[in-house]
Enzyme design. Structure first.
Site, PDB file in Angstrom:
ATOM      1  N   ARG A  17     -22.899 -35.575  -4.021  1.00 45.67           N
ATOM      2  CA  ARG A  17     -21.786 -35.962  -3.145  1.00 45.67           C
ATOM      3  C   ARG A  17     -20.582 -36.522  -3.913  1.00 45.67           C
ATOM      4  O   ARG A  17     -19.521 -36.722  -3.349  1.00 45.67           O
ATOM      5  CB  ARG A  17     -22.263 -36.987  -2.106  1.00 45.67           C
ATOM      6  N   THR A  81     -38.598 -40.852  -5.968  1.00 47.08           N
ATOM      7  CA  THR A  81     -38.516 -42.122  -6.699  1.00 47.08           C
ATOM      8  C   THR A  81     -39.872 -42.549  -7.274  1.00 47.08           C
ATOM      9  O   THR A  81     -39.934 -43.148  -8.349  1.00 47.08           O
ATOM     10  CB  THR A  81     -37.979 -43.232  -5.776  1.00 47.08           C
ATOM     11  N   GLY A 103     -29.699 -46.831 -11.091  1.00 50.21           N
ATOM     12  CA  GLY A 103     -28.502 -46.673 -11.919  1.00 50.21           C
ATOM     13  C   GLY A 103     -27.219 -46.532 -11.127  1.00 50.21           C
ATOM     14  O   GLY A 103     -26.130 -46.655 -11.673  1.00 50.21           O
ATOM     15  N   ASP A 104     -27.346 -46.290  -9.823  1.00 48.55           N
ATOM     16  CA  ASP A 104     -26.142 -46.118  -9.002  1.00 48.55           C
ATOM     17  C   ASP A 104     -25.937 -47.293  -8.052  1.00 48.55           C
ATOM     18  O   ASP A 104     -25.238 -47.184  -7.053  1.00 48.55           O
ATOM     19  CB  ASP A 104     -26.198 -44.792  -8.237  1.00 48.55           C
ATOM     20  N   ASN A 169     -34.752 -51.550   2.833  1.00 50.56           N
ATOM     21  CA  ASN A 169     -35.224 -51.579   1.460  1.00 50.56           C
ATOM     22  C   ASN A 169     -34.047 -51.304   0.532  1.00 50.56           C
ATOM     23  O   ASN A 169     -33.408 -50.263   0.640  1.00 50.56           O
ATOM     24  CB  ASN A 169     -36.294 -50.483   1.294  1.00 50.56           C
ATOM     25  N   ASN A 227     -22.718 -43.150  -3.622  1.00 45.94           N
ATOM     26  CA  ASN A 227     -23.039 -41.731  -3.440  1.00 45.94           C
ATOM     27  C   ASN A 227     -21.798 -40.868  -3.461  1.00 45.94           C
ATOM     28  O   ASN A 227     -21.872 -39.678  -3.715  1.00 45.94           O
ATOM     29  CB  ASN A 227     -23.779 -41.514  -2.121  1.00 45.94           C
ATOM     30  N   SER A 405      23.793 -51.753 -35.812  1.00 47.74           N
ATOM     31  CA  SER A 405      23.311 -50.862 -34.752  1.00 47.74           C
ATOM     32  C   SER A 405      23.342 -49.407 -35.185  1.00 47.74           C
ATOM     33  O   SER A 405      24.116 -49.018 -36.056  1.00 47.74           O
ATOM     34  CB  SER A 405      24.193 -51.027 -33.516  1.00 47.74           C
ATOM     35  N   ALA A 423      26.667 -50.743 -39.497  1.00 47.41           N
ATOM     36  CA  ALA A 423      26.285 -49.974 -38.308  1.00 47.41           C
ATOM     37  C   ALA A 423      26.479 -48.489 -38.545  1.00 47.41           C
ATOM     38  O   ALA A 423      27.365 -48.065 -39.287  1.00 47.41           O
ATOM     39  CB  ALA A 423      27.113 -50.426 -37.111  1.00 47.41           C
TER      40      ALA A 423
HETATM   41  C1  UD1 Z   1     -34.343 -44.816  -1.637  1.00 45.52           C
HETATM   42  C2  UD1 Z   1     -35.548 -45.464  -0.978  1.00 45.52           C
HETATM   43  C3  UD1 Z   1     -35.122 -46.135   0.310  1.00 45.52           C
HETATM   44  C4  UD1 Z   1     -34.024 -47.136   0.044  1.00 45.52           C
HETATM   45  C5  UD1 Z   1     -32.872 -46.476  -0.683  1.00 45.52           C
HETATM   46  C6  UD1 Z   1     -31.890 -47.515  -1.137  1.00 45.52           C
HETATM   47  C7  UD1 Z   1     -37.439 -44.101  -1.610  1.00 45.52           C
HETATM   48  C8  UD1 Z   1     -38.382 -43.039  -1.186  1.00 45.52           C
HETATM   49  N1  UD1 Z   1     -36.538 -44.459  -0.729  1.00 45.52           N
HETATM   50  O1  UD1 Z   1     -33.908 -43.794  -0.753  1.00 45.52           O
HETATM   51  O2  UD1 Z   1     -36.220 -46.784   0.912  1.00 45.52           O
HETATM   52  O3  UD1 Z   1     -33.573 -47.705   1.263  1.00 45.52           O
HETATM   53  O4  UD1 Z   1     -33.341 -45.796  -1.857  1.00 45.52           O
HETATM   54  O5  UD1 Z   1     -30.746 -46.883  -1.646  1.00 45.52           O
HETATM   55  O6  UD1 Z   1     -37.573 -44.621  -2.699  1.00 45.52           O
HETATM   56  N2  UD1 Z   1     -34.046 -40.916  -8.387  1.00 45.52           N
HETATM   57  C9  UD1 Z   1     -34.590 -40.433  -9.557  1.00 45.52           C
HETATM   58  N3  UD1 Z   1     -35.472 -39.414  -9.509  1.00 45.52           N
HETATM   59  C10 UD1 Z   1     -35.863 -38.850  -8.337  1.00 45.52           C
HETATM   60  C11 UD1 Z   1     -35.300 -39.327  -7.143  1.00 45.52           C
HETATM   61  C12 UD1 Z   1     -34.400 -40.373  -7.187  1.00 45.52           C
HETATM   62  O7  UD1 Z   1     -34.265 -40.918 -10.633  1.00 45.52           O
HETATM   63  O8  UD1 Z   1     -36.687 -37.923  -8.385  1.00 45.52           O
HETATM   64  C13 UD1 Z   1     -33.101 -42.041  -8.447  1.00 45.52           C
HETATM   65  C14 UD1 Z   1     -31.717 -41.691  -7.956  1.00 45.52           C
HETATM   66  O9  UD1 Z   1     -30.888 -41.313  -9.045  1.00 45.52           O
HETATM   67  C15 UD1 Z   1     -31.250 -43.009  -7.360  1.00 45.52           C
HETATM   68  C16 UD1 Z   1     -32.516 -43.670  -6.884  1.00 45.52           C
HETATM   69  O10 UD1 Z   1     -33.569 -43.051  -7.577  1.00 45.52           O
HETATM   70  O11 UD1 Z   1     -30.654 -43.838  -8.314  1.00 45.52           O
HETATM   71  C17 UD1 Z   1     -32.715 -43.552  -5.397  1.00 45.52           C
HETATM   72  O12 UD1 Z   1     -32.790 -42.193  -5.066  1.00 45.52           O
HETATM   73  P1  UD1 Z   1     -32.194 -41.663  -3.695  1.00 45.52           P
HETATM   74  O13 UD1 Z   1     -32.531 -40.239  -3.554  1.00 45.52           O
HETATM   75  O14 UD1 Z   1     -30.795 -42.073  -3.575  1.00 45.52           O
HETATM   76  O15 UD1 Z   1     -33.076 -42.501  -2.680  1.00 45.52           O
HETATM   77  P2  UD1 Z   1     -32.850 -42.630  -1.148  1.00 45.52           P
HETATM   78  O16 UD1 Z   1     -33.295 -41.407  -0.473  1.00 45.52           O
HETATM   79  O17 UD1 Z   1     -31.515 -43.135  -0.881  1.00 45.52           O
END
Ligand code: UD1
Ligand code: CA
Length: 457
Positions: A17, A81, A103-104, A169, A227, A405, A423
């Site tokens: 995004r 995650t 990281g974000d 969360n 995002n 100048s 000058a």
């Molecule tokens: C996740 C949480 C959610 C929480 C939200 C907060 C899970 C399943 N859900 O959802 O409960 O409210 O964050 O923002 O954990 N990432 C990886 N590898 C992956 C997937 C994600 O490194 O395979 C990293 C992404 O870069 C990001 C973070 O994990 O920094 C969260 O991933 P994202 O897909 O944004 O999670 P959400 O679906 O928002």
């Protein structure tokens, strides 16, 4: 060092995004990549290690942040995650506490992280949550009737009742490594997104008798993820406002904190005043009572006390002594060193030059590769011709020199102490001390000369 603490920063997500060729976590807040902000905060806990989980194509992330004290873990496919944390677990010992960060989510504060790690003590799982007016998109915290956390349910998997839960969360948690390893090995991807959810470990922890110690923060920007570029800009403003607030409490007058940007570090003396629209970059030091006028840019500069930099001046990689007057519309390019009481006026460009005490370059000049003594007066329109098309050459100007100048000093050239340059001169040879030197065709007057008259037809 906290030998028991390992930090895992998740940074493998694609960030589609952002609509960018730059990996999301490299997008900057105050000119520093988001991921670096997270690592800075993590670093404040002095952990044993920081593991960054990066994704395929994230080589650029690794390259750009290669001087940060972290170890890099590749997650070649973004399977969720939970899967991301598992990748890092391979190098983390069971006895550690694992702190998971994103990281974000760049503005997470050291204080909150310290509380979160504390919350994991005594074999508990520390979970950072927040109450949101609009919890859409986040995982919801499910509690039992006694108020204990039982599980986390993702937006896409939640029932209508669960969607009404305002406690979300943040994604950040701290837990014993041995335990999380066990739970991660038993989660699956049987959910609406087909991902391995880290959040599924909450219910598993509860099952195995581990208390979920949810701590919350009311400072929402510190848990906000980025995002898209709108969210990035919002957090940039929050970050800038916080820096501005800190500076004002340190005693700096900011004419408008909403029009002040700091991308780096600023050290200030007493009673410093910064007018509107100023940008400070890199490492900047301002002495007591410095005034920085509107729309100035200062990058990697050190200013002595009582310096006035007037509007629209740009100073880079230079040092300025006490009581100097610079601008308006002055430009100090890298490696300028001004002694005390120097004046650099409007439309003066300087580069790689030193200027002695009390010297003045007041108007419309270019001074490059020059070593200038004290109490020199450089007239308007003076130019050092430092470049012959191939090489750069030095101009040396002694003390008490007066340069008329519109003079061109063709380098290499030396002007002796106390010399006066007439000058309009083009000086191609050294000018001796204490003499008048000029190069100028003699002025003539043609007596009786008249202008042409307009023809009458
Ligand atoms: C996740 C949480 C959610 C929480 C939200 C907060 C899970 C399943 N859900 O959802 O409960 O409210 O964050 O923002 O954990 N990432 C990886 N590898 C992956 C997937 C994600 O490194 O395979 C990293 C992404 O870069 C990001 C973070 O994990 O920094 C969260 O991933 P994202 O897909 O944004 O999670 P959400 O679906 O928002
Ligand atoms: Ca997701």
């Amino acid at each position: 060092m906290s030998t028991y603490l390992s930090v895992v920063v998740l940074a493998a997500g694609r960030g589609t995004r952002m609509k960018s060729d730059l990996p999301k976590v490299l997008h900057p807040i105050a000119a520093r990549p988001m991921l670096a902000h997270v690592i800075d905060s993590a670093q404040s806990l002095n952990p044993q290690a920081i593991h960054v989980v990066y994704g395929h194509g994230g080589e650029r992330v690794k390259e750009q942040l290669s001087d940060l004290p972290v170890s890099w873990v590749l997650q070649s496919q973004q399977l969720g995650t939970g899967h991301a944390v598992s990748q890092a677990m391979e190098v983390i010992a069971d006895s550690q506490i694992v702190l998971v960060l994103y990281g974000d989510v760049p503005l997470i504060s050291p204080a909150t992280l310290a509380r979160l790690v504390d919350a994991a003590k005594d074999n508990r799982l520390g979970l950072l949550t927040a109450e949101l007016g609009d919890p859409t998109g986040y995982g919801r915290i499910v509690r039992d009737s006694a108020g204990n956390v039982r599980s986390i349910v993702e937006q896409k998997d939640a029932s209508a009742d669960q969607l009404a839960i305002a406690e979300i969360n943040t994604g950040m948690l701290a837990v014993n490594a041995g335990q999380v390893r066990g739970w991660l090995s038993s989660i699956d991807n049987g959910n609406s997104q087909g991902e391995y959810y880290l959040t599924d470990i909450i219910a598993l922890a509860v099952e195995s008798g581990v208390t979920i110690n949810a701590i919350s923060t009311t400072d929402l920007p510190e848990i906000e993820g980025v995002n898209n570029r709108l969210q990035l800009a919002n957090l940039e403003r929050v970050f800038q406002q916080r820096q501005a607030n800190r500076l004002m409490l340190e005693g700096v007058t900011l004419r408008d904190p909403g029009r002040f940007d700091l991308r780096g570090h600023l050290k200030v003396g007493r009673d410093v005043e910064i007018d509107i629209g100023v940008l400070i970059e890199g490492e900047v030091e301002l002495g007591d009572r410095c005034y920085i006028g509107p729309n100035c840019i200062l990058k990697d500069v050190v200013l002595g006390s009582d310096v006035r930099v007037e509007a629209n001046s740009i100073l880079e990689s230079s040092t300025v002594g006490k009581q100097c007057l610079i601008g308006p519309f002055a430009r100090l390019r890298p490696e300028c060193h001004l002694a005390d009481d120097v004046k650099v006026g409007n439309f003066v460009e300087m580069k790689k030059s030193t200027v002695g005490k009390g010297s003045k370059i007041n108007h419309l000049s270019y001074v490059g590769d020059t070593c200038m003594g004290a109490h020199v007066n450089v007239g308007a329109g003076t130019i050092t011709c430092n470049y012959d098309g191939v090489n750069k050459h030095q101009t040396v100007i002694g003390d008490d020199v007066f340069i008329g100048s519109d003079t061109q000093l063709v380098a290499p050239v030396t002007i002796g102490n106390g010399a006066t340059i007439g000058a309009g001169s083009t000086i191609t040879h050294n000018a001796p001390a204490a003499e008048l030197t000029l190069s100028r065709s003699e002025q003539k007057t043609r007596k009786g000369w008249t202008r042409s008259l307009k023809k009458e037809y």
